[in-house]
Write a protein that holds these residues in place. Structure first.
Motif, short mmCIF file in Angstrom:
data_model
loop_
_atom_site.label_atom_id
_atom_site.label_comp_id
_atom_site.label_asym_id
_atom_site.label_seq_id
_atom_site.Cartn_x
_atom_site.Cartn_y
_atom_site.Cartn_z
N GLU A 27 6.25 -3.60 1.22
CA GLU A 27 6.25 -2.72 2.38
C GLU A 27 5.12 -1.70 2.28
OE1 GLU A 27 9.87 -1.50 4.16
OE2 GLU A 27 11.04 -2.25 2.47
N ARG A 28 4.77 -1.12 3.42
CA ARG A 28 3.82 0.00 3.42
C ARG A 28 4.65 1.27 3.18
NH1 ARG A 28 -1.48 1.22 4.76
NH2 ARG A 28 -1.80 3.28 5.65
N VAL A 29 4.39 1.93 2.09
CA VAL A 29 5.21 3.03 1.60
C VAL A 29 4.48 4.36 1.75
CG1 VAL A 29 6.27 4.01 -0.50
CG2 VAL A 29 6.45 1.55 -0.04
N ALA A 30 5.24 5.39 2.12
CA ALA A 30 4.73 6.77 2.10
C ALA A 30 5.54 7.55 1.09
CB ALA A 30 4.84 7.42 3.48
N LEU A 31 4.86 8.22 0.18
CA LEU A 31 5.52 9.13 -0.75
C LEU A 31 5.69 10.46 -0.05
CD1 LEU A 31 3.61 8.55 -4.12
CD2 LEU A 31 5.68 7.43 -3.28
N LEU A 32 6.90 10.95 -0.01
CA LEU A 32 7.22 12.19 0.70
C LEU A 32 7.50 13.34 -0.24
CD1 LEU A 32 8.26 13.79 3.27
CD2 LEU A 32 10.51 13.00 2.58
N MET B 137 0.84 -1.18 0.00
CA MET B 137 0.00 0.00 0.00
C MET B 137 0.88 1.24 0.00
SD MET B 137 -2.95 1.09 2.63
CE MET B 137 -4.30 1.83 1.80
N VAL B 138 0.39 2.29 -0.66
CA VAL B 138 1.15 3.54 -0.74
C VAL B 138 0.25 4.68 -0.28
CG1 VAL B 138 2.46 5.08 -2.25
CG2 VAL B 138 2.43 2.63 -2.73
N VAL B 139 0.80 5.52 0.59
CA VAL B 139 0.11 6.72 1.06
C VAL B 139 1.01 7.91 0.76
CG1 VAL B 139 -1.15 5.49 2.88
CG2 VAL B 139 1.06 6.53 3.39
N GLY B 140 0.46 9.10 0.88
CA GLY B 140 1.24 10.31 0.69
C GLY B 140 1.41 11.04 2.00
N ILE B 141 2.53 11.75 2.12
CA ILE B 141 2.78 12.55 3.32
C ILE B 141 3.62 13.77 2.94
CG2 ILE B 141 4.82 11.21 3.99
CD1 ILE B 141 3.94 11.64 6.93
N GLY B 142 3.20 14.91 3.45
CA GLY B 142 3.95 16.14 3.27
C GLY B 142 4.46 16.61 4.63
N TYR B 143 5.63 17.21 4.64
CA TYR B 143 6.20 17.63 5.93
C TYR B 143 6.02 19.13 6.21
CZ TYR B 143 10.41 19.14 3.33
OH TYR B 143 11.28 19.75 2.47
N GLU B 144 5.34 19.82 5.32
CA GLU B 144 5.09 21.25 5.52
C GLU B 144 4.42 21.48 6.88
OE1 GLU B 144 3.00 24.99 3.19
OE2 GLU B 144 2.37 22.96 2.70
N GLY B 145 5.00 22.38 7.68
CA GLY B 145 4.42 22.73 8.97
C GLY B 145 4.71 21.74 10.09
N LEU B 146 5.47 20.69 9.80
CA LEU B 146 5.77 19.68 10.81
C LEU B 146 7.22 19.79 11.29
CD1 LEU B 146 4.14 16.49 9.22
CD2 LEU B 146 3.16 18.01 10.95
N SER B 147 7.41 19.51 12.55
CA SER B 147 8.77 19.33 13.06
C SER B 147 9.16 17.88 12.74
CB SER B 147 8.80 19.54 14.58
OG SER B 147 8.06 18.51 15.22
N LEU B 148 10.44 17.56 12.88
CA LEU B 148 10.86 16.19 12.62
C LEU B 148 10.15 15.21 13.56
CD1 LEU B 148 12.57 14.23 10.97
CD2 LEU B 148 14.42 14.60 12.62
N PRO B 149 10.07 15.48 14.87
CA PRO B 149 9.35 14.54 15.74
C PRO B 149 7.87 14.36 15.34
CG PRO B 149 10.73 15.96 17.07
CD PRO B 149 10.75 16.52 15.67
N GLU B 150 7.22 15.44 14.92
CA GLU B 150 5.83 15.34 14.46
C GLU B 150 5.73 14.49 13.19
OE1 GLU B 150 4.00 19.61 15.98
OE2 GLU B 150 5.20 19.55 14.13
N PHE B 151 6.68 14.70 12.29
CA PHE B 151 6.71 13.92 11.05
C PHE B 151 6.91 12.44 11.36
CE2 PHE B 151 9.30 11.88 7.77
CZ PHE B 151 8.43 11.96 6.69
N LEU B 152 7.88 12.12 12.22
CA LEU B 152 8.14 10.72 12.56
C LEU B 152 6.93 10.09 13.23
CD1 LEU B 152 11.84 11.00 13.80
CD2 LEU B 152 11.02 10.15 11.58
N ALA B 153 6.23 10.85 14.07
CA ALA B 153 5.02 10.34 14.71
C ALA B 153 3.94 10.05 13.66
CB ALA B 153 4.51 11.34 15.75
N ARG B 154 3.82 10.91 12.68
CA ARG B 154 2.82 10.69 11.61
C ARG B 154 3.17 9.46 10.79
NH1 ARG B 154 0.60 15.72 8.62
NH2 ARG B 154 -0.09 16.02 10.74
#
Length: 128
Positions: free
Chosen positions: A104-109, A1-18
């Motif tokens: 694997e479960r993939v996120a496009l960044l 499965m593939v999902v999308g994720i953007g890091y705009e407005g996120l700190s690194l810890p917030e991104f890793l949590a997401r």
């Protein structure tokens, strides 16, 4: 499965949590150049941070949106449609991404928080 994720407005810890909340095991960076004004999101730093939480990282610059095509993604509805079409015409084979996603479960960044205004949405809509 593939999902999308953007890091705009996120700190690194917030991104890793997401990433963790999404159950992602591998991040595929689809930025044309894996650089950021936010140093933790530069290629080497991001790969190390993801590795520290057990998540793989691959940069696929061939899936990046060329700088000349980016303005339309933030423009009017007509400009967005045109830029999406240009990107779709430039997009290479998605076979390597599809093969990785079969294991694997993939996120496009990418940077953009609003996925509908990002080229990763074009990639996601083109996947089988």
């Amino acid at each position: 499965m593939v999902v999308g994720i953007g890091y705009e407005g996120l700190s690194l810890p917030e991104f890793l949590a997401r990433v963790s909340a999404l159950g992602v095991s591998h991040v595929v960076d689809v930025r044309y150049a894996a650089r950021s004004r936010k140093p933790p999101f530069n290629k080497k730093a991001l790969a190390a941070a993801l590795s520290s939480v057990g998540v793989g990282y691959t940069h696929m610059p061939e899936l990046g949106n060329p700088p000349s095509n980016r303005p339309g993604f933030g423009g009017s509805p007509a400009e967005l449609v045109a830029s999406r079409a240009v990107y779709a015409g430039l997009m290479p084979s998605l076979t390597p991404l599809v093969e990785l996603a079969s294991r694997e479960r993939v996120a496009l960044l990418c940077f953009e928080a609003d996925q509908s205004r990002c080229h990763r949405d074009v990639i996601l809509s083109s996947l089988p």
